[in-house]
Design an enzyme around this catalytic site. Structure first.
Site, mmCIF file in Angstrom:
data_model
loop_
_atom_site.group_PDB
_atom_site.id
_atom_site.type_symbol
_atom_site.label_atom_id
_atom_site.label_comp_id
_atom_site.label_asym_id
_atom_site.label_seq_id
_atom_site.Cartn_x
_atom_site.Cartn_y
_atom_site.Cartn_z
ATOM 1 N N GLU A 187 -6.179 8.753 7.557
ATOM 2 C CA GLU A 187 -6.758 8.277 6.284
ATOM 3 C C GLU A 187 -8.173 8.810 6.089
ATOM 4 O OE1 GLU A 187 -5.946 4.418 4.587
ATOM 5 O OE2 GLU A 187 -4.849 3.919 6.408
ATOM 6 N N LYS A 190 -9.519 1.833 -1.926
ATOM 7 C CA LYS A 190 -9.739 1.317 -0.559
ATOM 8 C C LYS A 190 -11.102 1.738 -0.002
ATOM 9 C CE LYS A 190 -7.162 1.209 3.857
ATOM 10 N NZ LYS A 190 -5.893 1.687 4.473
ATOM 11 N N CYS A 246 -4.889 -2.975 2.865
ATOM 12 C CA CYS A 246 -4.601 -2.883 4.296
ATOM 13 C C CYS A 246 -5.798 -3.155 5.192
ATOM 14 C CB CYS A 246 -3.959 -1.548 4.638
ATOM 15 S SG CYS A 246 -3.226 -1.588 6.291
ATOM 16 N N ASN A 266 -7.089 6.024 -1.791
ATOM 17 C CA ASN A 266 -5.987 5.119 -1.473
ATOM 18 C C ASN A 266 -6.155 3.931 -2.428
ATOM 19 O OD1 ASN A 266 -4.140 3.357 -0.366
ATOM 20 N ND2 ASN A 266 -4.647 3.863 1.762
ATOM 21 N N GLU A 307 0.856 -1.199 0.000
ATOM 22 C CA GLU A 307 0.000 0.000 0.000
ATOM 23 C C GLU A 307 0.892 1.248 0.000
ATOM 24 O OE1 GLU A 307 -1.537 0.770 3.934
ATOM 25 O OE2 GLU A 307 -3.337 1.766 3.180
ATOM 26 N N ASN A 357 0.307 -0.976 5.525
ATOM 27 C CA ASN A 357 1.203 -0.211 6.411
ATOM 28 C C ASN A 357 0.546 -0.299 7.782
ATOM 29 O OD1 ASN A 357 3.249 1.979 4.888
ATOM 30 N ND2 ASN A 357 1.526 1.311 3.624
#
Ligand code: CDT
Length: 304
Positions: A142, A123, A172, A106, A46, A197
């Protein structure tokens, strides 16, 4: 072929000042190493081009924009696409996407050995918070910097020579949600690629810090088993700007067994030969959806 070698290309830390050209050079070196081991598909993490910037509170819009890609490929990421063509491998790459309309996601892409982008995923499960929380040792913004993905969980037919299968992606935090895997499984995914991450320290529940590797493996292997599919799950690992990120990149089988696992928290290639026909060991038996699934009793799953 339904049987081929896949690779996970785990990245060690990327410093705040490290430029994209340097990260891309590291990735091209790992793609070359993976191809040397016979890999036909290489999975990168990611947000693989930069440091994990959601750990910082960034107010200046231009400074925030600097972490995002406005085109793919771009002059600085093109060497990845050229290496894929030269080596005859496909790859999966996570990056921060800024669209022409100013939307931020993302994102992960699947690129073929012809250098063309075959698929894109954005994402869906965005963890963390929106506001500045200075009490934390690092932020996880995020929810501030990205919109929820708007593409669902698509599955792509590769039909490449050497890799013929149905491939899906998630990113993720998505891996912790059984719904992610089930929707991909219902879409017929045979292999799921994902990057992560994941800080070792979770400020909201530090008593779970020692469980980070376990929860990572638990989530990925359960997703594989319960949907009868393979996964390549790849970390950005190590101490990045003072924040320790877990490693534990793995290749997991439809049985839930881990067939390859990274040993370090640095740049590291892991490889395994996988056989997509082995999905049937699970999908034609215990998790034969057509025979045994009972969706009429799952209503609350999709109720808001
Ligand atoms: N990148 C990412 O989604 N990381 C989260 C960290 C925990 S939530 C703050 C994860 O689920 O691994």
């Amino acid at each position: 072929a339904r049987r081929f070698v896949v690779a996970g290309a785990q990245l060690g830390p990327i410093a705040r000042e490290e430029d994209r050209a340097s990260a891309v050079a590291r990735m091209v070196a790992m793609m070359t190493e993976a191809a040397g081991q016979g890999a036909k598909l290489v999975v990168f993490p990611e947000l693989a081009l930069t440091s994990f910037f959601p750990r910082w509170w960034i107010e200046d819009p231009a400074a925030l924009d600097a972490w995002f890609e406005t085109e793919m490929p771009s002059p600085v990421t093109r060497p990845l696409f050229e290496a894929a063509v030269r080596l005859g491998v496909g790859f999966h790459l996570g990056y921060a996407e800024l669209t022409r309309e100013g939307r931020r996601f993302n994102t992960a892409i699947l690129v073929g050995p012809d250098g063309a982008i075959l698929g894109k995923y954005r994402k869906v499960h965005l963890p963390g918070h929106r506001g500045h929380e200075p009490w934390r040792p690092f932020q996880h913004l995020e929810k501030r910097y990205f919109e929820k993905g708007d593409l669902g969980f698509p599955v792509f037919d590769t039909g490449w020579s050497g890799v013929s299968g149905r491939l899906g992606m998630c990113v993720c935090n998505d891996r912790r949600w059984p719904e992610t895997w089930r929707v991909l499984g219902l879409g017929g995914a045979e292999l799921v690629m994902l990057g992560y991450n994941t800080p070792q320290h979770y400020p909201l529940a530090p008593e779970h810090d020692h469980l980070q590797y376990f929860h990572n493996e638990l989530s990925v292997t359960a997703g594989c088993y319960q949907n009868g599919l393979w996964a390549v799950a790849v970390a950005k690992a190590g101490v990045e700007e003072g924040c320790e990120l877990i490693g534990g990149s793995m290749i997991a089988a439809p049985t839930g067994e881990v067939v390859a696992r990274a040993a370090s928290s640095a740049d590291e290639v892991i490889c395994a030969e996988i056989d997509l026909d082995r999905c049937a060991e699970i999908r034609a038996n215990i998790f034969d959806f057509a025979r045994h699934r009972q969706p009429q009793d799952y209503g609350p799953i999709t109720a808001a």
